[in-house]
Design a protein around this motif. Structure first.
Motif, PDB file in Angstrom:
ATOM      1  N   MET A 120       0.699  -1.257   0.408  1.00 29.01           N
ATOM      2  CA  MET A 120      -0.183  -0.091  -0.022  1.00 29.01           C
ATOM      3  C   MET A 120       0.964   1.305   0.171  1.00 29.01           C
ATOM      4  SD  MET A 120      -1.344   2.509   2.070  1.00 29.01           S
ATOM      5  CE  MET A 120      -1.126   2.056   4.087  1.00 29.01           C
ATOM      6  N   TYR A 121       2.233   1.769   0.821  1.00 26.44           N
ATOM      7  CA  TYR A 121       2.822   2.197   0.945  1.00 26.44           C
ATOM      8  C   TYR A 121       3.606   1.988  -0.579  1.00 26.44           C
ATOM      9  CZ  TYR A 121       1.796   3.612   5.881  1.00 26.44           C
ATOM     10  OH  TYR A 121       1.600   4.302   6.679  1.00 26.44           O
ATOM     11  N   LYS A 122       4.156   1.517  -0.868  1.00 27.35           N
ATOM     12  CA  LYS A 122       4.576   1.438  -2.320  1.00 27.35           C
ATOM     13  C   LYS A 122       3.734   2.015  -3.145  1.00 27.35           C
ATOM     14  CE  LYS A 122       7.062   0.625  -5.654  1.00 27.35           C
ATOM     15  NZ  LYS A 122       9.024   0.975  -5.880  1.00 27.35           N
ATOM     16  N   ALA A 123       2.341   1.213  -3.422  1.00 26.00           N
ATOM     17  CA  ALA A 123       0.911   2.486  -4.475  1.00 26.00           C
ATOM     18  C   ALA A 123       0.930   4.060  -4.154  1.00 26.00           C
ATOM     19  CB  ALA A 123       0.031   1.371  -4.188  1.00 26.00           C
ATOM     20  N   LYS A 124       1.320   4.359  -2.633  1.00 29.28           N
ATOM     21  CA  LYS A 124       1.248   6.164  -2.153  1.00 29.28           C
ATOM     22  C   LYS A 124       2.499   6.258  -2.577  1.00 29.28           C
ATOM     23  CE  LYS A 124      -1.527   5.831   2.071  1.00 29.28           C
ATOM     24  NZ  LYS A 124      -2.895   7.468   1.249  1.00 29.28           N
ATOM     25  N   GLY A 125       3.908   6.113  -3.112  1.00 30.29           N
ATOM     26  CA  GLY A 125       4.525   6.613  -3.056  1.00 30.29           C
ATOM     27  C   GLY A 125       4.578   5.977  -4.601  1.00 30.29           C
ATOM     28  N   LEU A 126       4.185   5.965  -5.842  1.00 31.24           N
ATOM     29  CA  LEU A 126       3.583   5.845  -6.727  1.00 31.24           C
ATOM     30  C   LEU A 126       2.892   6.719  -7.539  1.00 31.24           C
ATOM     31  CD1 LEU A 126       4.263   1.716  -7.713  1.00 31.24           C
ATOM     32  CD2 LEU A 126       5.701   3.324  -8.088  1.00 31.24           C
ATOM     33  N   GLY A 127       2.166   7.501  -6.494  1.00 36.12           N
ATOM     34  CA  GLY A 127       1.115   8.383  -6.834  1.00 36.12           C
ATOM     35  C   GLY A 127      -0.328   8.900  -6.182  1.00 36.12           C
ATOM     36  N   ASN A 135      -4.271   6.657  -5.891  1.00 35.48           N
ATOM     37  CA  ASN A 135      -5.388   6.445  -6.877  1.00 35.48           C
ATOM     38  C   ASN A 135      -4.697   5.740  -7.877  1.00 35.48           C
ATOM     39  OD1 ASN A 135      -7.759   6.433  -6.988  1.00 35.48           O
ATOM     40  ND2 ASN A 135      -7.478   7.746  -9.087  1.00 35.48           N
ATOM     41  N   GLN A 136      -4.258   4.426  -6.887  1.00 36.69           N
ATOM     42  CA  GLN A 136      -4.121   3.078  -7.819  1.00 36.69           C
ATOM     43  C   GLN A 136      -3.309   1.864  -6.619  1.00 36.69           C
ATOM     44  OE1 GLN A 136       0.067   3.220  -9.761  1.00 36.69           O
ATOM     45  NE2 GLN A 136      -0.050   5.340  -8.914  1.00 36.69           N
ATOM     46  N   TYR A 137      -3.964   0.809  -6.871  1.00 32.42           N
ATOM     47  CA  TYR A 137      -3.392  -0.236  -6.013  1.00 32.42           C
ATOM     48  C   TYR A 137      -1.825  -1.036  -6.687  1.00 32.42           C
ATOM     49  CZ  TYR A 137      -4.719  -4.007 -10.750  1.00 32.42           C
ATOM     50  OH  TYR A 137      -4.169  -4.702 -11.305  1.00 32.42           O
ATOM     51  N   CYS A 138      -1.497  -1.540  -5.751  1.00 32.57           N
ATOM     52  CA  CYS A 138       0.315  -2.140  -5.928  1.00 32.57           C
ATOM     53  C   CYS A 138       0.144  -3.547  -5.213  1.00 32.57           C
ATOM     54  CB  CYS A 138       1.466  -1.347  -5.627  1.00 32.57           C
ATOM     55  SG  CYS A 138       2.785  -1.901  -5.776  1.00 32.57           S
ATOM     56  N   VAL A 139       0.596  -4.501  -6.204  1.00 26.37           N
ATOM     57  CA  VAL A 139       1.120  -6.192  -5.675  1.00 26.37           C
ATOM     58  C   VAL A 139       2.080  -6.147  -4.483  1.00 26.37           C
ATOM     59  CG1 VAL A 139       0.798  -8.776  -5.952  1.00 26.37           C
ATOM     60  CG2 VAL A 139      -0.729  -7.043  -7.345  1.00 26.37           C
ATOM     61  N   TYR A 140       2.177  -7.047  -3.605  1.00 27.77           N
ATOM     62  CA  TYR A 140       3.672  -7.101  -3.398  1.00 27.77           C
ATOM     63  C   TYR A 140       4.700  -7.964  -3.861  1.00 27.77           C
ATOM     64  CZ  TYR A 140       6.337  -8.650   0.662  1.00 27.77           C
ATOM     65  OH  TYR A 140       7.699  -9.252   1.667  1.00 27.77           O
ATOM     66  N   THR A 141       6.123  -8.252  -3.350  1.00 25.40           N
ATOM     67  CA  THR A 141       6.445  -9.174  -4.148  1.00 25.40           C
ATOM     68  C   THR A 141       7.483  -9.002  -3.433  1.00 25.40           C
ATOM     69  OG1 THR A 141       7.881  -7.207  -5.052  1.00 25.40           O
ATOM     70  CG2 THR A 141       5.965  -7.991  -6.696  1.00 25.40           C
ATOM     71  N   ASP A 142       8.798  -9.885  -3.597  1.00 25.54           N
ATOM     72  CA  ASP A 142       9.735 -10.308  -3.261  1.00 25.54           C
ATOM     73  C   ASP A 142      10.986  -9.351  -2.833  1.00 25.54           C
ATOM     74  OD1 ASP A 142       8.514 -12.641  -2.307  1.00 25.54           O
ATOM     75  OD2 ASP A 142       9.947 -13.526  -3.701  1.00 25.54           O
ATOM     76  N   GLU A 143      11.039  -7.951  -3.888  1.00 17.91           N
ATOM     77  CA  GLU A 143      11.799  -7.129  -4.014  1.00 17.91           C
ATOM     78  C   GLU A 143      10.819  -6.672  -3.115  1.00 17.91           C
ATOM     79  OE1 GLU A 143      12.951  -3.390  -7.290  1.00 17.91           O
ATOM     80  OE2 GLU A 143      12.151  -5.543  -7.847  1.00 17.91           O
TER      81      GLU A 143
END
Length: 688
Positions: free
Chosen positions: A408-415, A417-425
């Motif tokens: 979720m914090y990655k999605a916020k960092g990307l701008g 209003n979007q979703y982000c799927v967790y990855t091993d990275e």
């Protein structure tokens, strides 16, 4: 000892004559037998419902439900025995020893308590189940035969050993079955018809034990005994006991109803949205059984704090309520929505695939961004969603939640209003961040930080005009860690304050050292907004200048536009005090953050530093126009303009044409450690 006198109705008397004694056989009242079975079934059903509370509750609540379950189960079995004894009729007067009668009840309740306690943990093995069943069964056997021993009558009792053993085996088997059913249904809030079937089976098993035990009993009298006859039944006593037993069951059901519809609502339902809350989420993961893949989606509203701060918390609560209403539309049999924080929601999807989770995330985001009309306000709010998918059996539930939170914090960092799927990275980065946060606390004590200095150049005079002090971290295992990675962590943890204090002292000491060698150059240091929150920044600067004996005009402090999200007036007040000392103030990364143009005439600063966003793209006419406008504005306000990240001669020429004469970047020098600074100064200043 006081005695409880229970008269019985005579229906049939069979006297088997022998040499010295006769055996008496009694009859059963069918109505009372049926009533005893009903009591046994109702008690079993109540105990099944309470069993769920025993394992799911915690603290004092667990002990409450443990005692309640033992009392309902134990008293239910005892009551069934009592009614069964009432149903057995002799042509004789029977009295009951009160002490032994109460002891028989205590045996039933205590054995139920011990059995429930043994099987209370969430995961138990067959051995614990067998031990619990043995203890409960033994208690039932003890209850039955102690109750028989409590009978005071004019004849004696003996037992058929075979039937006695059968009755004991039935008690043990019924107890084992009861505990097995408790464990099977304790995590189910539905399937009441299955519980009723189980209660019927348990009720008949308990009755079977009692009536088999009664069948094993042999009642004898000899010629020396005097039999007292009774032809009446005390119906008041019978109905009174019946009402008392139903009252016990009613109270137990009332407690369950109150818990389910009142206490559970308070404990597991969010007051604003009506959705399940964090407690219910924890209960779901704690009681969830299954190895299939589940999806966890962490939803956080974007810019919610700004709405709370500008429109008030009442509007914020109404907004959360409306968000909850929209999310309720996504609740399905295999999907659940929880509100777990102020503007944070969790969506759990059973039997979930990645494609299914992404499709649901898109629908939720689309629903979130539709306009909210609240008390005359039209609010446009978006959300950021993090997705993690896995099995609870393969990973701890906290790992799934943490993974969704990280995404979720990655999605916020990307701008946003979007979703982000967790990855091993992401997981690797999160682990690294945690490691850095842990090691950062000791880095200052262990002298792992060091300073580098990057020169500033005046292209108009073609001379060196100062240095910017930059901190670096030489991690003992990870090597050189750049500020962009550890400074945000220091900001979050508050370590930025002692870190900046150390940087100020080192930079000022180094600047003073250059002066003693004949290389007098000003030094600039970056400041964090956290230092303004302490309201001791001016005192800190004054102490550092006094400690290092550095002239105030040789120190420049760099602030950022983002600082003015906070108390603007207080920051301006502190900057004025510092500037009155003779220390210069510059605004770093100008033009990229919060727009401070409207405040430039109020903020006490001496220079603007253009972000690399402008200097790197200076070839574009639009960027040149913006830079030119900034320079003209700075001239009117009597501010210097410094360009960062200058790496090409062509960029220097264009900046010079626009009127920007002070530059900083790799073209004139990379950040250098102290041992290289003296050599650098000798070269650029042509000292021998």
């Amino acid at each position: 000892m006081d005695q409880l006198i229970i008269p019985f109705v005579y229906e049939k008397l069979i006297i088997l004559k022998g040499a010295e004694s006769a055996m008496i056989e009694g009859n059963y009242n069918i109505y009372i037998v049926i009533l005893s079975i009903i009591i046994s079934i109702l008690a079993s059903f109540s105990a099944l419902n309470i069993a769920a509370k025993i394992s799911n509750a915690s603290g004092r609540g667990r002990w409450f439900w443990l005692f309640a379950g033992a009392l309902v189960m134990g008293s239910g079995v005892w009551s069934m025995h009592f009614f069964g004894m009432l149903a057995f009729h002799f042509h004789a007067l029977v009295k009951y020893d009160v002490g032994l009668t109460l002891l028989s009840m205590l045996a039933s309740v205590a054995s139920s308590f011990i059995a429930f306690y043994i099987t209370m943990p969430r995961d138990i093995n067959k051995l614990r189940l067998a031990i619990g069943g043995f203890i409960m069964g033994s208690g039932i056997v003890a209850m039955h035969y102690v109750g028989m021993k409590a009978m005071i009558m004019s004849f004696e009792i003996s037992y058929d050993k075979t039937l006695w053993i059968i009755s004991a085996l039935i008690a043990l088997g019924a107890s084992y079955a009861a505990l097995f059913l408790f464990l099977k249904f304790r995590n189910r809030s539905t399937s009441n018809w299955l519980k009723w079937i189980s209660a019927v089976v348990m009720g008949f098993a308990i009755c079977g034990m009692h009536y088999t035990g009664m069948k094993a009993a042999r009642f004898h009298y000899d010629s020396s005994m005097v039999m007292k006859h009774s032809q009446a039944m005390d119906f008041f006593l019978l109905y009174g006991v019946t009402v008392a037993i139903f009252l016990i069951l009613f109270i137990s059901w009332g407690a369950m109803f109150f818990d389910r519809h009142v206490l559970e609502k308070l404990a597991f339902q969010d007051a604003i949205t009506g959705l399940p809350n964090r407690n219910d989420m924890n209960r779901f993961f704690y009681t969830y059984v299954g190895d299939e893949s589940i999806g966890v989606m962490f939803l956080d509203l974007d810019r919610f704090k700004a709405i709370n701060d500008t429109l008030g918390h009442d509007i914020g609560d109404l907004l959360v309520h409306e968000v909850g209403n929209r999310l309720r539309n996504f609740i399905r049999r295999d999907q659940q929505v929880f509100r777990i924080g102020g503007d944070e929601f969790l969506i759990v999807i059973k039997h979930c695939s990645l494609e299914q989770a992404e499709q649901l995330a898109q629908k939720i985001l689309q629903s979130m961004k539709e306009v909210y009309r609240i008390k005359g306000n039209e609010l446009y709010v978006t959300g950021s969603i993090g997705i993690s998918i896995g099995s609870i059996k393969e990973s701890d539930r906290s790992e799934l939640l943490k993974a969704a939170d990280t995404a979720m914090y990655k999605a916020k960092g990307l701008g946003k209003n979007q979703y982000c799927v967790y990855t091993d990275e992401m997981g690797i980065k999160e682990v690294r961040k945690m490691e850095l946060e842990k090691d950062l606390q000791h880095a200052l004590e262990q002298n792992q930080f060091y300073m580098v200095y990057q020169p500033k150049w005046n292209v108009k005079t073609d001379k060196l005009c100062g240095f910017e002090a930059l901190i670096r971290w030489n991690h003992p295992r990870l090597g050189i860690v750049l500020p962009g990675e550890f400074i945000p962590i220091a900001e979050e943890t508050g370590l930025i304050i002692p870190m900046t204090t150390w940087v100020l002292e080192e930079a000022c000491r180094q600047c003073k050292s250059w002066g003693t060698k004949g290389f007098t150059q000003p030094i600039s240091v970056n400041l964090s907004a956290r230092l303004f929150e302490t309201d001791q920044l001016a005192e800190l600067i004054l102490n550092v200048l006094g400690k290092t004996c550095l002239e105030p005009n040789l120190l420049e402090l760099e602030i950022t536009e983002s600082m003015f999200f906070n108390d603007i007036n207080d920051i301006i007040r502190q900057l004025e005090i510092i500037r009155n000392m003779g220390v210069r103030i510059s605004m770093d990364d100008f033009g990229t953050g919060y727009s401070s143009i409207g405040l430039l005439d109020r903020i006490p600063i001496d220079a603007l530093k253009l972000d690399r966003l402008f200097t790197v793209d200076i070839d574009h006419p639009s960027k040149r126009a913006i830079v030119h406008a900034i320079i003209l504005m700075a001239e009117k306000l009597h501010l210097d303009v410094i360009a960062e990240s200058v790496e090409q001669q062509d960029h220097i020429d264009k900046l010079n044409e626009l009127g920007c004469y002070v530059v900083q970047g790799f073209f004139y020098g990379k950040p250098m450690r102290d041992e290289k600074i003296s050599q650098y100064m000798k070269e650029v200043l042509q000292f021998a």
